[in-house]
Design an enzyme around this catalytic site. Sequence first.
Site, PDB file in Angstrom:
ATOM      1  N   THR A  59       1.593  36.347  22.071  1.00 57.34           N
ATOM      2  CA  THR A  59       2.688  35.481  22.512  1.00 57.34           C
ATOM      3  C   THR A  59       3.702  35.288  21.382  1.00 57.34           C
ATOM      4  OG1 THR A  59       3.211  33.429  23.689  1.00 57.34           O
ATOM      5  CG2 THR A  59       1.464  33.291  22.030  1.00 57.34           C
ATOM      6  N   LYS A  63       5.468  39.538  20.072  1.00 61.73           N
ATOM      7  CA  LYS A  63       5.372  40.599  21.088  1.00 61.73           C
ATOM      8  C   LYS A  63       6.031  41.911  20.637  1.00 61.73           C
ATOM      9  CE  LYS A  63       5.132  37.360  24.954  1.00 61.73           C
ATOM     10  NZ  LYS A  63       5.653  36.916  26.247  1.00 61.73           N
ATOM     11  N   ASN A  84       2.473  42.113  25.608  1.00 58.22           N
ATOM     12  CA  ASN A  84       1.816  40.801  25.644  1.00 58.22           C
ATOM     13  C   ASN A  84       0.311  40.955  25.819  1.00 58.22           C
ATOM     14  OD1 ASN A  84       1.633  41.512  28.367  1.00 58.22           O
ATOM     15  ND2 ASN A  84       1.816  39.389  29.038  1.00 58.22           N
ATOM     16  N   ALA A 121      19.167  36.350  27.669  1.00 58.63           N
ATOM     17  CA  ALA A 121      19.111  37.774  27.324  1.00 58.63           C
ATOM     18  C   ALA A 121      18.100  38.022  26.201  1.00 58.63           C
ATOM     19  CB  ALA A 121      20.504  38.248  26.904  1.00 58.63           C
ATOM     20  N   GLY A 122      17.039  37.222  26.174  1.00 55.33           N
ATOM     21  CA  GLY A 122      15.996  37.386  25.157  1.00 55.33           C
ATOM     22  C   GLY A 122      14.884  38.289  25.661  1.00 55.33           C
TER      23      GLY A 122
HETATM   24  P1  NDP Z   1      14.113  34.428  23.230  1.00 57.10           P
HETATM   25  O1  NDP Z   1      14.188  33.647  21.979  1.00 57.10           O
HETATM   26  O2  NDP Z   1      13.832  35.896  23.153  1.00 57.10           O
HETATM   27  O3  NDP Z   1      15.497  34.230  24.062  1.00 57.10           O
HETATM   28  C1  NDP Z   1      16.010  32.995  24.295  1.00 57.10           C
HETATM   29  C2  NDP Z   1      17.246  33.102  25.194  1.00 57.10           C
HETATM   30  O4  NDP Z   1      17.587  31.765  25.576  1.00 57.10           O
HETATM   31  C3  NDP Z   1      18.481  33.705  24.552  1.00 57.10           C
HETATM   32  O5  NDP Z   1      19.155  34.486  25.494  1.00 57.10           O
HETATM   33  C4  NDP Z   1      19.313  32.475  24.153  1.00 57.10           C
HETATM   34  O6  NDP Z   1      20.715  32.691  24.193  1.00 57.10           O
HETATM   35  C5  NDP Z   1      18.964  31.541  25.284  1.00 57.10           C
HETATM   36  N1  NDP Z   1      19.112  30.123  24.947  1.00 57.10           N
HETATM   37  C6  NDP Z   1      18.371  29.396  24.075  1.00 57.10           C
HETATM   38  N2  NDP Z   1      18.767  28.112  24.074  1.00 57.10           N
HETATM   39  C7  NDP Z   1      19.788  28.028  24.968  1.00 57.10           C
HETATM   40  C8  NDP Z   1      20.631  26.971  25.409  1.00 57.10           C
HETATM   41  N3  NDP Z   1      20.496  25.727  24.947  1.00 57.10           N
HETATM   42  N4  NDP Z   1      21.562  27.240  26.361  1.00 57.10           N
HETATM   43  C9  NDP Z   1      21.700  28.493  26.847  1.00 57.10           C
HETATM   44  N5  NDP Z   1      20.952  29.550  26.460  1.00 57.10           N
HETATM   45  C10 NDP Z   1      20.014  29.313  25.522  1.00 57.10           C
HETATM   46  O7  NDP Z   1      13.028  33.681  24.124  1.00 57.10           O
HETATM   47  P2  NDP Z   1      11.917  34.282  25.104  1.00 57.10           P
HETATM   48  O8  NDP Z   1      12.548  35.208  26.070  1.00 57.10           O
HETATM   49  O9  NDP Z   1      10.761  34.757  24.296  1.00 57.10           O
HETATM   50  O10 NDP Z   1      11.418  32.947  25.856  1.00 57.10           O
HETATM   51  C11 NDP Z   1      12.281  32.245  26.723  1.00 57.10           C
HETATM   52  C12 NDP Z   1      11.511  31.236  27.550  1.00 57.10           C
HETATM   53  O11 NDP Z   1      10.527  31.887  28.334  1.00 57.10           O
HETATM   54  C13 NDP Z   1      10.755  30.191  26.724  1.00 57.10           C
HETATM   55  O12 NDP Z   1      11.048  28.935  27.260  1.00 57.10           O
HETATM   56  C14 NDP Z   1       9.291  30.535  26.951  1.00 57.10           C
HETATM   57  O13 NDP Z   1       8.488  29.384  26.914  1.00 57.10           O
HETATM   58  C15 NDP Z   1       9.331  31.139  28.346  1.00 57.10           C
HETATM   59  N6  NDP Z   1       8.222  32.051  28.669  1.00 57.10           N
HETATM   60  C16 NDP Z   1       7.431  31.793  29.761  1.00 57.10           C
HETATM   61  C17 NDP Z   1       6.417  32.658  30.128  1.00 57.10           C
HETATM   62  C18 NDP Z   1       5.543  32.358  31.298  1.00 57.10           C
HETATM   63  O14 NDP Z   1       4.485  32.999  31.445  1.00 57.10           O
HETATM   64  N7  NDP Z   1       5.921  31.450  32.172  1.00 57.10           N
HETATM   65  C19 NDP Z   1       6.126  33.883  29.344  1.00 57.10           C
HETATM   66  C20 NDP Z   1       7.044  34.088  28.241  1.00 57.10           C
HETATM   67  C21 NDP Z   1       8.035  33.186  27.920  1.00 57.10           C
HETATM   68  P3  NDP Z   1      21.572  33.090  22.857  1.00 57.10           P
HETATM   69  O15 NDP Z   1      21.534  34.598  22.782  1.00 57.10           O
HETATM   70  O16 NDP Z   1      22.941  32.584  23.151  1.00 57.10           O
HETATM   71  O17 NDP Z   1      20.937  32.415  21.695  1.00 57.10           O
END
Ligand code: NDP
Length: 263
Positions: A59, A63, A84, A121-122
């Site tokens: 996690t 990853k 994962n 876009a993460g």
């Molecule tokens: P990343 O760090 O890879 O990406 C985060 C993304 O969120 C980016 O696109 C970022 O945009 C955006 N972001 C962050 N804060 C804000 C904000 N305040 N407003 C708008 N956009 C925002 O994260 P992950 O993809 O690894 O994880 C994302 C979520 O997914 C987490 O909450 C995690 O807990 C959840 N998750 C849930 C899973 C499940 O099984 N249910 C499994 C994996 C993850 P920017 O590019 O502008 O910074």
Amino acid sequence: MGKKFTIFGYPVEHSISPKMHKFAIDGFNLEATYSKTLLEDGTKIKDIFLREFDGANVTVPHKEIAYRLCDEVRGVAKEIEAVNTIVNKNGKMVGYNTDGDGFLNSIKDFKDIDTVLILGAGGTAKALATVFKQSGVETTILNRSKERLTPFLKRGFKAFCWEEFLPQKYNLIVNTTSAGLQNSTLPAPEDTILKTLKKVDFLADVIYGKETPFLHMGKRFDIPTIDGSGMLLHQGVLAFNLFYENRFDLGEITKYMKKAFIS
Ligand code: NDP
């Protein structure tokens, strides 16, 4: 001797994966343990894993590094470039990604999904976009910053930052940002969200354990919503079966793992 599984993460204390897998292990009367491994330095995953474990989940934030350390990567993980789930196959670290398919399994009740808007876009957005594309779903990405859009544009997705975006009609909108996880922030500007909510059929969030402001808003519009607990459950179900070479029935694993969400 029984099998040994773990989850690598930093932090990892909050994870309910051990509980989910324990219910499945007990349900099938297997001899196995599933622990939590708190690890700050992801480059150490491979040595620890191959020395001590038969299978593991990976996690945040490891990853991508785990993907790079794998001896072999199978399935959709190759395109997502993140794993994962890792399995020890005769001393080789073999990686998979069950996040995307886990999400798809969690939205089975949402019918006729042809168009999707992904907010964020993460890493999670990449996993979901990849499996949607494979399923023939037209997928658009909307993200706060422009920088992260490049890999999506390169792969042929429509991808916009907030300033460039003109809302269309989508069957499903998924929030994959962490907005709303520890605060009351929306994942996109309020007027953009309001415009899309007027036309959308279903909403999903990958955040679980709380109702995000995004899902709360959707409920006010009487839009069917689902939170991230289904994705968490189903990625775990698929991971468990990979640990056991797909020996078990997914429905039965689901039945056992679901107990982790009610006890
Ligand atoms: P990343 O760090 O890879 O990406 C985060 C993304 O969120 C980016 O696109 C970022 O945009 C955006 N972001 C962050 N804060 C804000 C904000 N305040 N407003 C708008 N956009 C925002 O994260 P992950 O993809 O690894 O994880 C994302 C979520 O997914 C987490 O909450 C995690 O807990 C959840 N998750 C849930 C899973 C499940 O099984 N249910 C499994 C994996 C993850 P920017 O590019 O502008 O910074």
